[in-house]
Scaffold this motif. Structure first.
Motif, PDB file in Angstrom:
ATOM      1  N   LEU B 159       0.841  -1.201   0.000  1.00  0.00           N
ATOM      2  CA  LEU B 159       0.000   0.000   0.000  1.00  0.00           C
ATOM      3  C   LEU B 159       0.875   1.250   0.000  1.00  0.00           C
ATOM      4  O   LEU B 159       0.652   2.205  -0.767  1.00  0.00           O
ATOM      5  N   GLY B 162       2.548   1.527  -3.383  1.00  0.00           N
ATOM      6  CA  GLY B 162       1.545   1.829  -4.403  1.00  0.00           C
ATOM      7  C   GLY B 162       1.126   3.285  -4.337  1.00  0.00           C
ATOM      8  O   GLY B 162       1.113   3.987  -5.350  1.00  0.00           O
ATOM      9  N   LEU B 163       0.792   3.729  -3.123  1.00  0.00           N
ATOM     10  CA  LEU B 163       0.385   5.132  -2.974  1.00  0.00           C
ATOM     11  C   LEU B 163       1.537   6.067  -3.332  1.00  0.00           C
ATOM     12  O   LEU B 163       1.336   7.092  -4.001  1.00  0.00           O
ATOM     13  N   ILE B 165       3.973   5.641  -5.415  1.00  0.00           N
ATOM     14  CA  ILE B 165       4.135   5.722  -6.871  1.00  0.00           C
ATOM     15  C   ILE B 165       3.054   6.610  -7.467  1.00  0.00           C
ATOM     16  O   ILE B 165       3.314   7.510  -8.266  1.00  0.00           O
ATOM     17  N   MET B 166       1.837   6.357  -7.063  1.00  0.00           N
ATOM     18  CA  MET B 166       0.726   7.118  -7.636  1.00  0.00           C
ATOM     19  C   MET B 166       0.839   8.608  -7.322  1.00  0.00           C
ATOM     20  O   MET B 166       0.589   9.449  -8.183  1.00  0.00           O
ATOM     21  N   THR B 168       3.584  10.209  -6.605  1.00  0.00           N
ATOM     22  CA  THR B 168       4.759  10.745  -7.312  1.00  0.00           C
ATOM     23  C   THR B 168       4.395  11.143  -8.738  1.00  0.00           C
ATOM     24  O   THR B 168       4.857  12.160  -9.259  1.00  0.00           O
ATOM     25  N   LEU B 169       3.551  10.336  -9.361  1.00  0.00           N
ATOM     26  CA  LEU B 169       3.183  10.620 -10.754  1.00  0.00           C
ATOM     27  C   LEU B 169       2.057  11.653 -10.852  1.00  0.00           C
ATOM     28  O   LEU B 169       1.808  12.209 -11.906  1.00  0.00           O
ATOM     29  N   ASN B 170       1.362  11.878  -9.749  1.00  0.00           N
ATOM     30  CA  ASN B 170       0.270  12.862  -9.773  1.00  0.00           C
ATOM     31  C   ASN B 170      -0.026  13.321  -8.355  1.00  0.00           C
ATOM     32  O   ASN B 170      -0.813  12.703  -7.641  1.00  0.00           O
ATOM     33  N   LEU B 173      -3.576  13.633  -6.791  1.00  0.00           N
ATOM     34  CA  LEU B 173      -4.463  12.474  -6.724  1.00  0.00           C
ATOM     35  C   LEU B 173      -5.184  12.380  -5.381  1.00  0.00           C
ATOM     36  O   LEU B 173      -6.368  12.041  -5.320  1.00  0.00           O
ATOM     37  N   TYR B 174      -4.479  12.672  -4.305  1.00  0.00           N
ATOM     38  CA  TYR B 174      -5.140  12.620  -3.003  1.00  0.00           C
ATOM     39  C   TYR B 174      -4.462  13.594  -2.043  1.00  0.00           C
ATOM     40  O   TYR B 174      -3.315  13.994  -2.267  1.00  0.00           O
ATOM     41  N   ASP B 175      -5.196  13.936  -1.012  1.00  0.00           N
ATOM     42  CA  ASP B 175      -4.642  14.805   0.026  1.00  0.00           C
ATOM     43  C   ASP B 175      -3.900  13.941   1.040  1.00  0.00           C
ATOM     44  O   ASP B 175      -4.451  12.962   1.568  1.00  0.00           O
ATOM     45  N   GLU B 178      -5.537  13.576   4.580  1.00  0.00           N
ATOM     46  CA  GLU B 178      -6.725  12.721   4.538  1.00  0.00           C
ATOM     47  C   GLU B 178      -6.340  11.259   4.372  1.00  0.00           C
ATOM     48  O   GLU B 178      -6.919  10.362   4.991  1.00  0.00           O
ATOM     49  N   MET B 179      -5.348  11.048   3.488  1.00  0.00           N
ATOM     50  CA  MET B 179      -4.923   9.671   3.260  1.00  0.00           C
ATOM     51  C   MET B 179      -4.358   9.061   4.543  1.00  0.00           C
ATOM     52  O   MET B 179      -4.575   7.871   4.818  1.00  0.00           O
ATOM     53  N   SER B 182      -7.260   7.809   6.415  1.00  0.00           N
ATOM     54  CA  SER B 182      -7.832   6.608   5.794  1.00  0.00           C
ATOM     55  C   SER B 182      -6.968   5.392   6.060  1.00  0.00           C
ATOM     56  O   SER B 182      -7.458   4.295   6.349  1.00  0.00           O
TER      57      SER B 182
END
Lengths: 200, 200, 200, 200
Positions: B159, B162-163, B165-166, B168-170, B173-175, B178-179, B182
């Motif tokens: 996790l 994965g987060l 990487i995601m 890093t590329l954008n 994508l999420y705050d 907040e993450m 979660s």
DNA sequence: CATGAATGAGCGTTCATTCAT
DNA sequence: TATGAATGAACGCTCATTCAT
């Protein structure tokens, strides 16, 4: 249905060869000669079908995404709010590295390029967004319950990719069936929390 | 403690330069000249400190892992079973892409190589194993309760990566805050399930 | 006087080699390998001194023009209105194809490119303009007498180049000494016409 | 009169296409594909009509010379000693770059090849000789008067080509009508000199 | 006759590596 | 130690030529 001519078949063969070449040599060491050798053709002819190496490699990524996407989706359509279907989808995601190792290999190889190549980064981001949206649709109206559910789709996709990467690099790391159980429990418990993650 | 001579300092400078060069140009487009320019030295001298480009790049990966590992660990030592510390660790992991973007960039760039370069693959696998072990130690004896907990550390690391990487590329994508919430809820709920994931 | 370092010497050697290669193989069949072979170096090193083949070939043209220009000018300076000096200049022009055959060869080879390469065309046009201006200065105030003299410098240069080209392709076409006489007569007669070309 | 079959028509079309392709792309950048595209045929068929690219390009030069020659000659036949006709011929020569720019373009493109390609050099030399002969015929017996007249035809052709080249590369260099006057005056004055250039 | 897919040699260029200084 | 000029193999790509259709 579009007509598939000889040209399209050839183009597909070159893509297939490129994927194999990436799997065995890696994207960064890949020469047009390698791809040609894998396809059993001369280097020159590839330029008959693709404008440049860059063009070909973008098509490889596109085709790879499309193909994998179809595989993941096919068994659970149509998309509608349903916990059962979400779990089925989770199963599919969990199986990707085993069932489509070439896909994971291609993905890993392009990840490194994504940092410096906006086109690739955009494509991968779009992929992430699409996959996340699917999860959102399985969750349906539940997502209005609370803030934290906003992040659940992203976490699921991140988890899927993270596990996929780890398993691709070491298929002894975990048992796929057991992981399936763990994943389902993780997600189910999260959804079962009636407090919706409101930290009191 | 080994003596740190002039030579070691120079070696470190070259590694640092290589990391910067990877971040700005990408691993696959990286030339020795780039690295030399970033380090402010001649290409020739690099071969005095490292056998070859491959050798240097392996040291880069090693140094990058070591450095990042220290960063992630430093705030939560000593390691002992504790939910509180696990959550604190989770926080750190969640912050990596924001606080250490160069680390993520280096990681992404080497991921693609891992598939066909056993040395790199082994290093990354070892990293995964180490990180997973840390999580396991935070969980402590709880892990004997049931089968599913065996997979929790792996899921947490997957996790996290994965987060990372995601994001890093954008980075839209999420705050991140907040993450953090979660993630904590996801893990807490999983641990709270007394049935230990036994699907009846 | 600018300092001439090792680098400039090398650069000059490469230019010299390129000229020889053009003379023996022609511009359109010229490969970097040819130039390297003529210079006795590897192909790679040329890129240490010149950005690209195009860059090198532009420098070749420039150097060729500069060198030839100096040759033509050196014996008749300073420039001032004088029939005697004009005739002396004419002599020099007439001797170019014999004394500087490589120059003529280079010029011929670039002429064909001039049509489709604006940079080359501009350089050649500038050369024409410079040479024409020199003639104009030898003519001095005489040029105010009448309209037709405006064209005399151009005609002289055109004649010089035309003859140079023809002699380069066939050195048996005319006797250089005799042509010298004919040219002088042609120009002298034109200047002697008091009517200034007014067609009555 | 030879029978002109379908084959000859096709051959002519290919030549025409090649000339257009040379004009628009330049000889050195010209591919068979370019020529085929200009002719609206496949590359393969060109090899049915011509042995090779070299063969075709030689035919292009031949055709170009033949065609241009006819143009220059047509208005002043028959050839006989006549100052009037010489001046008319001069006019035609002066107009070539404006009326037949493609011819000048082709000529310029082949000039560079002439230096190292004997076949092309011979063709161009033959052209020069032919054109020079025509001038000689207009001059007729006058040419027996003195030595210098031997060079007049060559000077006229050299002047024509020189001006043609210069005007092709820069059509602002001179006014064609004015140049016509200047040329006529230059030649007329030369011929008017009763001393015939006998250097006393 | 006519096509255009296919070949492969050769191009301009880059770059890891070496070595004289 | 330190430099950067020099090498040469390998890259992506082009194109004259051939040939199955």
């Amino acid at each position: 249905m579009p007509k598939v001519g000889m040209e399209d078949i050839r183009k597909g063969q070159v893509i297939e060869a490129a994927i194999n070449a990436i799997v065995s040599k890696g994207l960064s060491n890949l020469s047009m000669k390698d791809i040609a050798a894998h396809a059993g053709v001369s280097t020159g002819i590839i330029y008959h079908y693709y404008e440049s190496k860059e063009d070909l490699l973008m098509q490889v990524l596109k085709a790879s995404f499309r193909q994998s996407h179809e595989k993941v989706m096919e068994t659970v359509e149509p998309i509608e709010p349903s916990l059962e279907k979400l779990l089925k989808h989770l199963e599919n995601i969990n199986l990707v590295p085993k069932d489509n190792p070439e896909y994971m290999a291609v993905f890993l190889n392009y990840l490194g390029e994504a940092n410096h190549n906006p086109k690739i980064r955009d494509m991968i981001n779009k992929l992430f967004k699409n996959l996340t949206n699917y999860i959102g649709q399985y969750l349906g109206d539940v997502s209005t319950d609370g803030q934290p559910l906003k992040n659940l789709p992203i976490m699921i996709i991140a988890l899927g990719f993270g596990l996929g990467i780890m398993w691709t690099l070491n298929d002894q790391l975990y048992d796929i069936n057991e992981m399936d159980q763990s994943l389902k429990k993780l997600i189910t418990n999260y959804l079962a929390d009636k407090n919706g993650g409101k930290s009191e």
